[in-house]
Write a protein that holds these residues in place. Structure first.
Motif, PDB file in Angstrom:
ATOM      1  N   LEU A  16       0.831  -1.195   0.000  1.00  0.00           N
ATOM      2  CA  LEU A  16       0.000   0.000   0.000  1.00  0.00           C
ATOM      3  C   LEU A  16       0.872   1.253   0.000  1.00  0.00           C
ATOM      4  O   LEU A  16       1.930   1.296   0.632  1.00  0.00           O
ATOM      5  N   ALA A 138      -3.485   2.908  -3.167  1.00  0.00           N
ATOM      6  CA  ALA A 138      -3.285   1.461  -3.294  1.00  0.00           C
ATOM      7  C   ALA A 138      -1.833   1.061  -3.505  1.00  0.00           C
ATOM      8  O   ALA A 138      -1.401   0.005  -3.040  1.00  0.00           O
ATOM      9  N   ARG A 142      -3.705  -3.122  -5.177  1.00  0.00           N
ATOM     10  CA  ARG A 142      -5.007  -2.555  -5.528  1.00  0.00           C
ATOM     11  C   ARG A 142      -6.167  -3.346  -4.938  1.00  0.00           C
ATOM     12  O   ARG A 142      -7.150  -2.776  -4.478  1.00  0.00           O
ATOM     13  N   ALA A 145      -6.335  -2.617  -1.215  1.00  0.00           N
ATOM     14  CA  ALA A 145      -6.836  -1.266  -0.964  1.00  0.00           C
ATOM     15  C   ALA A 145      -8.350  -1.204  -1.131  1.00  0.00           C
ATOM     16  O   ALA A 145      -9.060  -0.637  -0.286  1.00  0.00           O
ATOM     17  N   GLN A 146      -8.857  -1.776  -2.212  1.00  0.00           N
ATOM     18  CA  GLN A 146     -10.298  -1.786  -2.413  1.00  0.00           C
ATOM     19  C   GLN A 146     -11.000  -2.605  -1.339  1.00  0.00           C
ATOM     20  O   GLN A 146     -12.095  -2.253  -0.890  1.00  0.00           O
TER      21      GLN A 146
END
Length: 403
Positions: A16, A138, A142, A145-146
């Motif tokens: 991240l 992110a 990614r 992060a989502q």
């Protein structure tokens, strides 16, 4: 999974870029969704009693909330893709909080609809920019992060119905005034990330100009269809599970707890699925999550006792284990339109799911609640089959220099 793609993912360790800011955005997402998709459906009985409404008028409240908070998100996404607006997030959370709290003091039904719509617009404004923030935070992780930001929203939706018996039944609608404190907490979190967000927008704007390749329109349309089918499944179960348990002789208060279990398992699945997607093919993770959901959807009305709790938990876990995955997958298909993709995957999918729940209710009237769960098991099956037609990640990466 394609071996080259697997090696490519393993070569870059997921990391991240802005952990603190990401968790702050997740906290705001929790507060926002608690005050919209979490509380508004649960408040319908109180609204109905306070304004002496019929079922149709009560349904209009939910329709207005979903139309403004979910279906409109792609529109706000398109607006912010052309010119990202840093003030959308603080204004969005303020409108969400004001609309909800003021609805507890609405003097007339039309004023109630106006305030619920205002709260929904606030949510619709907030989401695309918050998803853009998660995208910029992110780094190389990614999916993770989502997952982090989506889990905040999922838990907000799950916790909302629990507040009704714990708090709001005792205080009545005027108790919604206390949620002004939640809105202030959300605004404080948003303001804490704004300096980072402004800097990141400037950096991301320069990076977006370097992206080459074309948008994959057919792929995004197929992915949106998969998301809608998944949403119909999730919202259909969450909405009609209490009726199924009432049919089986289980008290409503226990049915609400089991619904929370289903949604809580979905939040856990969202987090784990997002993290795993940083290391394996998102296409095959999406297919697997939908395919594995099918037997649990079919078993649910046919099992009882402890076994029903286990089946319900696994159902919720797998059906939403692809939630963060679809957002990242869509962003790969439209790398220059992060707001639009976020609006489609998060907002429009959920809104369409709510509209689909109306059809499910009609079918329940015709064939009974137990039979409708057999229909719900066909939806993830159709989603799994559609996911096989999606473009591979390798083809998306080869058409763009975005990594």
């Amino acid at each position: 999974m394609n071996l080259a793609l697997k090696n490519e993912k393993q070569a870059v360790k997921p990391k991240l870029a802005a952990r603190r800011e990401l968790f702050s955005l997740s906290g705001v997402h929790f507060i926002n969704d608690l005050m919209t998709t979490g509380l508004v459906p649960a408040l319908l009985p109180l609204y109905k009693e306070a304004f002496n409404l019929n079922y149709f008028q009560a349904g209009i409240i939910l329709f207005v909330s979903m139309l403004t908070s979910s279906v409109a998100q792609p529109i706000f996404g398109i607006i912010t893709d052309r010119n990202p607006k840093t003030w959308f997030m603080p204004v969005g959370i303020c409108l969400t909080g004001f609309g909800l709290t003021a609805s507890g003091y609405a003097p007339a039904y039309w004023v109630l609809l106006l305030l619920v719509g205002l709260s929904g617009i606030g949510s619709g404004i907030f989401h695309p920019e918050a998803m853009r923030g998660a995208y910029m935070a992110a780094g190389t992780a990614r999916g993770t992060a989502q997952a982090i930001i989506q889990v905040g929203g999922n838990f907000g939706q799950a916790v909302g119905p629990l507040l009704l018996p714990v708090f709001l039944i005792a205080t009545g609608l005027h108790g919604l005034g206390w949620f002004a404190l939640a809105a202030i907490a959300g605004l404080t979190l948003v303001l804490s990330v704004m300096p980072w967000y402004r800097r990141s927008l400037a950096e991301n704007k320069a990076r977006q100009k370097k992206i080459i390749g074309r948008n994959h329109v057919a792929g995004l349309c197929l992915l949106t269809a998969v998301v809608i089918l998944r949403s119909w499944t999730q919202i259909g179960v969450a909405g009609f599970l209490p009726f199924l348990y009432l049919h089986q002789g289980i008290a409503l208060k226990y049915g609400d707890l089991l619904t929370f279990l289903f949604l809580g398992a979905g939040a856990l699945g969202t987090f784990i699925g997002g993290r795993v997607s940083d290391r394996i093919s998102r296409k095959w993770l999406l297919f697997s999550s939908m395919a594995v959901t099918v037997p649990f959807a079919w078993l649910l009305p046919h099992v009882h006792g402890v076994l029903s709790v286990i089946v319900l938990f696994l159902f919720g876990f797998f059906v939403l284990s692809s939630f963060a995955v679809t957002v990242v997958y869509g962003q790969m298909m439209f790398p220059k339109n992060i707001g639009l993709v976020s609006g489609l995957m998060v907002g429009f999918g959920i809104g369409a799911g709510g509209i689909g729940a109306t059809m499910i209710g009609w079918l329940s009237d015709l064939y009974g609640v137990t039979a409708i769960f057999g229909f719900l098991s066909l939806l993830p099956l159709a989603a799994a089959l559609l996911s096989l037609l999606l473009p591979s990640e390798r083809s998306l990466l080869s058409s763009s220099n975005e990594t």
